[in-house]
Design a protein around this motif. Structure first.
Motif, PDB file in Angstrom:
ATOM      1  N   GLU A 174      82.207  70.698  51.248  1.00  0.00           N
ATOM      2  CA  GLU A 174      83.196  70.165  50.307  1.00  0.00           C
ATOM      3  C   GLU A 174      83.370  68.653  50.480  1.00  0.00           C
ATOM      4  OE1 GLU A 174      86.686  72.400  51.053  1.00  0.00           O
ATOM      5  OE2 GLU A 174      85.986  74.212  50.019  1.00  0.00           O
ATOM      6  N   GLU A 175      83.409  68.202  51.726  1.00  0.00           N
ATOM      7  CA  GLU A 175      83.550  66.762  51.963  1.00  0.00           C
ATOM      8  C   GLU A 175      82.331  66.006  51.451  1.00  0.00           C
ATOM      9  OE1 GLU A 175      84.117  66.439  56.126  1.00  0.00           O
ATOM     10  OE2 GLU A 175      86.210  67.123  56.094  1.00  0.00           O
ATOM     11  N   LEU A 176      81.157  66.584  51.602  1.00  0.00           N
ATOM     12  CA  LEU A 176      79.939  65.922  51.131  1.00  0.00           C
ATOM     13  C   LEU A 176      79.930  65.797  49.612  1.00  0.00           C
ATOM     14  CD1 LEU A 176      77.149  64.797  52.011  1.00  0.00           C
ATOM     15  CD2 LEU A 176      76.236  67.099  51.643  1.00  0.00           C
ATOM     16  N   ASN A 184      78.207  63.544  39.140  1.00  0.00           N
ATOM     17  CA  ASN A 184      79.300  63.209  38.242  1.00  0.00           C
ATOM     18  C   ASN A 184      80.424  64.241  38.401  1.00  0.00           C
ATOM     19  OD1 ASN A 184      78.505  65.510  36.773  1.00  0.00           O
ATOM     20  ND2 ASN A 184      77.079  64.283  35.533  1.00  0.00           N
ATOM     21  N   LYS A 185      81.482  64.085  37.606  1.00  0.00           N
ATOM     22  CA  LYS A 185      82.641  64.961  37.758  1.00  0.00           C
ATOM     23  C   LYS A 185      82.279  66.417  37.492  1.00  0.00           C
ATOM     24  CE  LYS A 185      87.043  65.355  38.595  1.00  0.00           C
ATOM     25  NZ  LYS A 185      87.603  64.990  39.922  1.00  0.00           N
ATOM     26  N   GLU A 186      81.497  66.661  36.468  1.00  0.00           N
ATOM     27  CA  GLU A 186      81.121  68.026  36.134  1.00  0.00           C
ATOM     28  C   GLU A 186      80.263  68.649  37.234  1.00  0.00           C
ATOM     29  OE1 GLU A 186      78.797  70.458  32.553  1.00  0.00           O
ATOM     30  OE2 GLU A 186      79.162  68.288  32.407  1.00  0.00           O
ATOM     31  N   GLN A 187      79.335  67.881  37.774  1.00  0.00           N
ATOM     32  CA  GLN A 187      78.490  68.394  38.834  1.00  0.00           C
ATOM     33  C   GLN A 187      79.297  68.666  40.104  1.00  0.00           C
ATOM     34  OE1 GLN A 187      75.608  65.187  38.914  1.00  0.00           O
ATOM     35  NE2 GLN A 187      74.064  66.425  37.853  1.00  0.00           N
ATOM     36  N   GLN A 188      80.277  67.823  40.373  1.00  0.00           N
ATOM     37  CA  GLN A 188      81.120  68.058  41.536  1.00  0.00           C
ATOM     38  C   GLN A 188      81.914  69.357  41.403  1.00  0.00           C
ATOM     39  OE1 GLN A 188      83.560  64.599  42.161  1.00  0.00           O
ATOM     40  NE2 GLN A 188      81.948  63.465  43.259  1.00  0.00           N
ATOM     41  N   LEU A 189      82.475  69.595  40.207  1.00  0.00           N
ATOM     42  CA  LEU A 189      83.234  70.830  39.993  1.00  0.00           C
ATOM     43  C   LEU A 189      82.343  72.057  40.121  1.00  0.00           C
ATOM     44  CD1 LEU A 189      85.524  69.758  36.987  1.00  0.00           C
ATOM     45  CD2 LEU A 189      86.181  70.039  39.389  1.00  0.00           C
ATOM     46  N   GLU A 190      81.144  71.959  39.582  1.00  0.00           N
ATOM     47  CA  GLU A 190      80.214  73.089  39.681  1.00  0.00           C
ATOM     48  C   GLU A 190      79.806  73.327  41.128  1.00  0.00           C
ATOM     49  OE1 GLU A 190      75.962  74.551  37.734  1.00  0.00           O
ATOM     50  OE2 GLU A 190      76.854  72.620  37.193  1.00  0.00           O
ATOM     51  N   ALA A 191      79.592  72.230  41.874  1.00  0.00           N
ATOM     52  CA  ALA A 191      79.230  72.367  43.285  1.00  0.00           C
ATOM     53  C   ALA A 191      80.372  72.983  44.086  1.00  0.00           C
ATOM     54  CB  ALA A 191      78.844  71.002  43.855  1.00  0.00           C
ATOM     55  N   LEU A 192      81.602  72.545  43.838  1.00  0.00           N
ATOM     56  CA  LEU A 192      82.753  73.114  44.538  1.00  0.00           C
ATOM     57  C   LEU A 192      82.946  74.583  44.197  1.00  0.00           C
ATOM     58  CD1 LEU A 192      85.282  70.151  44.200  1.00  0.00           C
ATOM     59  CD2 LEU A 192      84.043  70.853  46.251  1.00  0.00           C
ATOM     60  N   ARG A 193      82.662  74.955  42.949  1.00  0.00           N
ATOM     61  CA  ARG A 193      82.747  76.356  42.553  1.00  0.00           C
ATOM     62  C   ARG A 193      81.709  77.196  43.311  1.00  0.00           C
ATOM     63  NH1 ARG A 193      81.413  75.791  37.667  1.00  0.00           N
ATOM     64  NH2 ARG A 193      83.460  74.977  37.038  1.00  0.00           N
ATOM     65  N   THR A 194      80.512  76.642  43.436  1.00  0.00           N
ATOM     66  CA  THR A 194      79.459  77.340  44.188  1.00  0.00           C
ATOM     67  C   THR A 194      79.856  77.501  45.655  1.00  0.00           C
ATOM     68  OG1 THR A 194      77.763  76.429  42.716  1.00  0.00           O
ATOM     69  CG2 THR A 194      77.031  77.275  44.847  1.00  0.00           C
ATOM     70  N   ILE A 195      80.452  76.474  46.220  1.00  0.00           N
ATOM     71  CA  ILE A 195      80.889  76.550  47.625  1.00  0.00           C
ATOM     72  C   ILE A 195      81.935  77.644  47.798  1.00  0.00           C
ATOM     73  CG2 ILE A 195      82.092  75.297  49.452  1.00  0.00           C
ATOM     74  CD1 ILE A 195      80.788  72.734  48.358  1.00  0.00           C
TER      75      ILE A 195
END
Length: 307
Positions: A174-176, A184-195
């Protein structure tokens, strides 16, 4: 977040059968010996399946380029030679040597080309040892020069999916993601959802693995509890029986009988049992023993007495 990466047509059929590089190899004019060794190594790897010979050609090619390591064309050929060498090592099931073999030509993780780092991540993820790449990836991703590369975002994603999440390092992941400018913002949200999804799966898997361990423990506790109850019952009955016997032995008639028998024994011991005068005393002693027998045993279990 995407899980499947674009791959090239070259690949393996061994332990790392799907290892691919997401970047095509492009070669500039280079010294003839290095190019010849690269072509020979690729031919030995793909056509003849002579992996040891292919690895030997790769090592000789990298050594021939050591005199001019900063040349762009030499760097591209060196990268290609290392990629072929990695695949040869994987085919020979010598994947544990891959990282150290590559670092002997690049010295530090920060100087690894993106294509080689990508293959190493996929290789150690395939063999279920992603921890090998944890420190190497961290050094590479923190390097400011590497952060300006076009493939930085792809390698960040690979590090997240194939190293951090399989190791259960969700806080670091999450910190990474939150501190990554390549997303971008959308990719960050998708990555956090995957985490979060992988974190839930991790917790469920731990609960599933711990449940079978608790059931035998419960059954064992039940068995021990049953045995303890049976033992306690037996000890209680035994205590009551011993208490009854002790109270019976300590009763007044039994004490008097025992005292009389003791006196008679003393008298008999002082007399000569063979003498006629001792016969009445012996007869009396037999009667006293009979009375003691009757006093000890209850009438219900009294054995028959024969004259």
């Amino acid at each position: 977040m995407k899980n499947d990466l674009p791959v090239s047509s070259a690949g393996l059929s061994g332990p790392a059968g799907f290892l691919r590089s997401s970047e095509p190899l492009s070669l500039s004019p280079v010294p003839a010996p290095a190019t010849s060794l690269l072509e020979e190594a690729a031919d030995l790897l793909v056509v003849h399946l002579d992996f040891a010979a292919a690895l030997d050609r790769c090592e000789r090619g990298c050594e021939s380029l050591a005199s001019d390591p900063d040349c762009e064309s030499s760097a591209e050929v060196k990268c290609s030679l290392c990629i072929v060498g990695i695949q040869a090592l994987a085919e020979m099931n010598r994947w544990r040597e891959v990282l150290s073999w590559v670092l002997q030509y690049y010295q530090v993780p920060e100087r690894l080309p993106p294509k080689i780092l990508e293959l190493c991540i996929l290789l150690y993820s395939t063999v279920k040892e992603p921890h090998v790449m944890l420190e190497v990836d961290s050094y590479w991703l923190r390097d400011l020069t590497n952060q300006n590369l076009p493939s930085y975002g792809t390698l960040m994603e690979l590090h997240l999916l194939h190293v951090l999440l399989p190791l259960g390092q969700f806080v670091e992941a999450e910190e990474l993601v939150q501190g990554c400018d390549a997303f971008n913002k959308e990719q960050q949200l998708e990555a956090l959802r995957t985490i979060n999804e992988r974190k839930c799966q991790w917790v469920q898997q731990e609960e599933t693995q711990s449940a079978p361990e608790e059931q035998p423990a419960t059954a064992r506790d039940k068995l021990l509890g049953s045995v303890s109850r049976k033992l306690l019952t037996i000890l209680t009955v035994l205590r009551r029986a011993l208490g009854s016997m002790s109270s019976h032995f300590c009763s007044s008639p039994y004490k008097k009988t025992l005292l009389a028998a003791l006196i008679v024994c003393l008298v008999v011991v002082r007399l000569d049992p063979a003498a006629p005068t001792s016969l009445p005393f012996l007869y009396r002693l037999v009667q006293l023993c009979h009375q003691a027998w009757v006093a000890v045993f209850s009438p219900l279990y009294r054995p028959p007495v024969q004259d």
